[in-house]
Design a protein around this motif. Structure first.
Motif, mmCIF file in Angstrom:
data_model
loop_
_atom_site.group_PDB
_atom_site.id
_atom_site.type_symbol
_atom_site.label_atom_id
_atom_site.label_comp_id
_atom_site.label_asym_id
_atom_site.label_seq_id
_atom_site.Cartn_x
_atom_site.Cartn_y
_atom_site.Cartn_z
ATOM 1 N N PRO A 1 31.060 75.718 37.886
ATOM 2 C CA PRO A 1 31.511 76.263 36.595
ATOM 3 C C PRO A 1 30.937 77.654 36.345
ATOM 4 N N GLY A 2 31.799 78.553 35.887
ATOM 5 C CA GLY A 2 31.373 79.898 35.571
ATOM 6 C C GLY A 2 31.374 80.842 36.751
ATOM 7 N N TRP A 3 31.638 80.339 37.949
ATOM 8 C CA TRP A 3 31.649 81.158 39.151
ATOM 9 C C TRP A 3 33.052 81.177 39.743
ATOM 10 N N GLY A 4 33.230 81.931 40.803
ATOM 11 C CA GLY A 4 34.520 82.010 41.466
ATOM 12 C C GLY A 4 35.402 83.088 40.869
ATOM 13 N N ALA A 5 36.580 83.256 41.472
ATOM 14 C CA ALA A 5 37.501 84.307 41.042
ATOM 15 C C ALA A 5 38.239 83.958 39.758
ATOM 16 N N LEU A 6 38.382 82.662 39.462
ATOM 17 C CA LEU A 6 39.114 82.234 38.265
ATOM 18 C C LEU A 6 38.289 81.217 37.475
ATOM 19 N N PRO A 7 37.132 81.628 36.979
ATOM 20 C CA PRO A 7 36.256 80.658 36.308
ATOM 21 C C PRO A 7 36.831 80.126 35.007
ATOM 22 N N GLN A 8 37.727 80.903 34.350
ATOM 23 C CA GLN A 8 38.312 80.424 33.099
ATOM 24 C C GLN A 8 39.348 79.330 33.336
ATOM 25 N N GLN A 9 39.953 79.323 34.529
ATOM 26 C CA GLN A 9 41.002 78.344 34.838
ATOM 27 C C GLN A 9 40.439 77.080 35.468
ATOM 28 N N PHE A 10 39.467 77.253 36.363
ATOM 29 C CA PHE A 10 38.899 76.100 37.069
ATOM 30 C C PHE A 10 37.471 75.909 36.562
ATOM 31 N N THR A 11 37.361 75.102 35.518
ATOM 32 C CA THR A 11 36.115 75.003 34.763
ATOM 33 C C THR A 11 35.276 73.784 35.124
ATOM 34 N N GLU A 12 35.851 72.827 35.871
ATOM 35 C CA GLU A 12 35.138 71.591 36.170
ATOM 36 C C GLU A 12 34.443 71.681 37.527
ATOM 37 N N PRO A 13 33.216 71.181 37.614
ATOM 38 C CA PRO A 13 32.536 71.169 38.921
ATOM 39 C C PRO A 13 33.221 70.198 39.873
ATOM 40 N N ARG A 14 33.345 70.606 41.103
ATOM 41 C CA ARG A 14 33.953 69.763 42.135
ATOM 42 C C ARG A 14 33.170 69.941 43.426
ATOM 43 N N LEU A 15 32.960 68.837 44.108
ATOM 44 C CA LEU A 15 32.275 68.870 45.399
ATOM 45 C C LEU A 15 33.107 68.075 46.390
ATOM 46 N N ARG A 16 33.533 68.745 47.452
ATOM 47 C CA ARG A 16 34.351 68.113 48.485
ATOM 48 C C ARG A 16 33.637 68.204 49.827
ATOM 49 N N PHE A 17 33.583 67.098 50.541
ATOM 50 C CA PHE A 17 33.092 67.103 51.914
ATOM 51 C C PHE A 17 34.293 67.067 52.849
ATOM 52 N N ILE A 18 34.284 67.966 53.815
ATOM 53 C CA ILE A 18 35.439 68.193 54.676
ATOM 54 C C ILE A 18 35.035 67.912 56.115
ATOM 55 N N PRO A 19 35.670 66.917 56.766
ATOM 56 C CA PRO A 19 35.360 66.633 58.172
ATOM 57 C C PRO A 19 35.723 67.818 59.062
ATOM 58 N N LEU A 20 34.917 68.044 60.092
ATOM 59 C CA LEU A 20 35.157 69.095 61.077
ATOM 60 C C LEU A 20 35.419 68.449 62.425
ATOM 61 N N ASP A 21 36.537 68.771 63.041
ATOM 62 C CA ASP A 21 36.826 68.310 64.401
ATOM 63 C C ASP A 21 36.257 69.363 65.344
ATOM 64 N N LEU A 22 35.034 69.145 65.785
ATOM 65 C CA LEU A 22 34.346 70.143 66.589
ATOM 66 C C LEU A 22 34.941 70.255 67.986
ATOM 67 N N ASP A 23 35.551 69.179 68.490
ATOM 68 C CA ASP A 23 36.175 69.233 69.811
ATOM 69 C C ASP A 23 37.427 70.107 69.790
ATOM 70 N N LYS A 24 38.237 69.955 68.753
ATOM 71 C CA LYS A 24 39.474 70.735 68.646
ATOM 72 C C LYS A 24 39.252 72.066 67.927
ATOM 73 N N GLY A 25 38.110 72.207 67.251
ATOM 74 C CA GLY A 25 37.815 73.441 66.542
ATOM 75 C C GLY A 25 38.668 73.656 65.320
ATOM 76 N N VAL A 26 38.933 72.578 64.568
ATOM 77 C CA VAL A 26 39.765 72.677 63.372
ATOM 78 C C VAL A 26 39.210 71.780 62.270
ATOM 79 N N ALA A 27 39.628 72.076 61.049
ATOM 80 C CA ALA A 27 39.403 71.194 59.901
ATOM 81 C C ALA A 27 40.738 71.011 59.202
ATOM 82 N N GLN A 28 40.993 69.794 58.742
ATOM 83 C CA GLN A 28 42.235 69.531 58.005
ATOM 84 C C GLN A 28 41.931 69.487 56.515
#
Length: 321
Positions: free
Chosen positions: A112-139
Motif C-alpha cells: 500500500p502506498g507504493w508502486g506506479a498506481l498506489p491510488q488504484q491498487f490499495t490492498e496489500p497482496r503477496l503472491r508466491f510464484i513457482p519457478l521452473d528452473l529446468d525450463k527457465g520460465v515462470a507461469q
C-alpha cells in the motif's frame, strides 16, 4: 588472484541499507572472484511456503544481530566486501559472471502506498510464484498459460558512502537499488567509490522483471552469483556506468522521470565525449539517432530510474573500459 566463497549468514548479510560502519563480510584484492550467496524475503518469511525457506534463511530472519540492521529498507544484502587499496575517487568494476536462482519459487508483493498506481491498487497482496528452473520460465497467473522467461539479475549492486544507515530503497550515484534488468550474467557495472575499501554489497535477486517494475516488486527470489572485482584507478566516474555484451549503459536517477532521463542523457553525452572523442553537440545528436532510453524503475522512492543504451555495434572500434 584468489577465488572466494561468501555464504549468506547472520555475520555476512545486512538488512535495510548501506553503512560505512558495518564490519566487512569479506576482504578481497583487485582481480579476485567470489561466489556470492544472497537471500531475500526477510519481512515475509513467516508467510512463505516450505520451498522458499531454508535453514540458513530462517536463521537470518530469526537471529540477525541488531548491528547488522543498517537501515529502514526491506532488502537483505550480502556484504559489505572490502577491497584492499580502494580509495575515494577510484572506480569499482564488478563483472557479473554467473547469476542463477537458488530456489524454485519467488514472490511478488503489492505494498500500500507504493508502486506506479498506489491510488488504484490499495490492498496489500503477496503472491508466491513457482519457478521452473529446468525450463527457465515462470507461469503467471497460475494456469493461464502465460509463460515468462527467467532472466535473473541482482536488483541491488552498490557501495557505501559516508552516510550512515542509508536506506536500501533509493538508487543513486553509489548504485544501490538500480533494478536494471539488463545487468544479467556477462555484464559489468562500474561504480564510483566514496569510502576506503569501497564496501560493496549485493542482493535483491530478481528472477524476472519488466522495465519499470511497476507494482514495486519483480519475481523476488534468493540468488547465487559469481562476480569478479577489479579496482580501477585509471577511471573517473561521477555516476554508475554499465556494459553488457551488446551495449554501453548510462544510468540516470531523479525524483521525476524527466530528471532521471536528463541525468542518463547527460551521462551518455559525457561518455561519448570522453571515450569516443565526440563533441558535446555531436554526442547529443547521436543520442537522438541511435541511443535507446528505457524506464528502469518508477517505484524506488524518492528516485526513479532511466537508462540509456548505446549499441556497441555502431562504433567503428571497441571502446576499452
Amino acid at each position: 588472484m584468489t577465488h572466494h566463497i561468501l555464504k549468506a549468514s547472520c555475520q555476512t548479510v545486512h538488512l535495510g541499507g548501506f553503512s560505512h560502519e558495518l564490519e566487512p563480510a569479506l576482504v578481497v584484492n583487485s582481480g579476485d572472484s567470489i561466489d556470492v550467496e544472497t537471500y531475500t524475503g526477510f519481512y515475509i518469511y513467516d508467510k512463505a511456503p516450505p520451498e522458499f525457506l531454508t535453514a540458513e534463511l530462517l536463521e537470518i530472519c530469526q537471529h540477525l544481530p541488531t548491528k547488522r540492521k543498517a537501515g529502514p529498507g526491506p532488502h537483505l544484502l550480502t556484504g559489505p566486501i572490502y577491497v584492499n587499496g580502494a580509495e575515494p575517487g577510484d572506480v569499482l568494476e564488478v563483472k557479473l559472471q554467473d547469476i542463477s536462482p537458488r530456489l524454485p519459487v519467488g514472490f511478488n508483493a503489492i505494498r500500500p502506498g507504493w508502486g506506479a498506481l498506489p491510488q488504484q491498487f490499495t490492498e496489500p497482496r503477496l503472491r508466491f510464484i513457482p519457478l521452473d528452473l529446468d525450463k527457465g520460465v515462470a507461469q503467471f497467473p497460475n494456469g493461464s498459460g502465460i509463460s515468462i522467461p527467467l532472466k535473473p539479475f541482482f536488483g541491488i549492486l552498490g557501495v557505501a558512502t559516508d552516510e550512515t544507515n542509508r536506506s536500501s530503497v533509493p538508487p543513486g550515484v553509489y548504485g544501490g537499488n538500480i533494478d536494471n534488468r539488463e545487468l544479467q550474467a556477462g555484464s559489468s557495472i562500474f561504480l564510483p567509490i566514496f569510502v576506503p575499501g569501497a564496501l560493496f554489497s549485493m542482493g535483491d535477486g530478481h528472477a524476472a522483471q519488466g522495465d519499470g517494475e511497476i507494482n514495486v516488486t519483480a519475481i523476488e527470489t534468493s540468488m547465487n552469483g559469481t562476480i569478479q572485482i577489479k579496482l580501477r584507478k585509471d577511471l573517473q566516474l561521477s555516476a554508475p556506468l554499465a556494459e553488457t555484451p551488446t551495449d554501453i549503459i548510462t544510468l540516470g536517477f531523479g525524483e521525476t522521470l524527466d530528471q532521471a532521463f536528463e541525468f542518463a542523457l547527460q551521462q551518455m553525452i559525457t561518455f561519448l565525449e570522453h571515450f569516443a572523442g565526440l563533441s558535446a553537440e555531436d554526442a547529443y545528436v547521436l543520442c537522438s539517432l541511435a541511443v535507446n532510453f528505457h524506464i528502469t524503475q518508477v517505484v524506488n522512492r524518492p528516485h526513479k530510474g532511466v537508462h540509456g543504451m548505446l549499441p556497441k555495434s555502431i562504433l567503428p572500434k571497441a571502446i576499452a573500459l
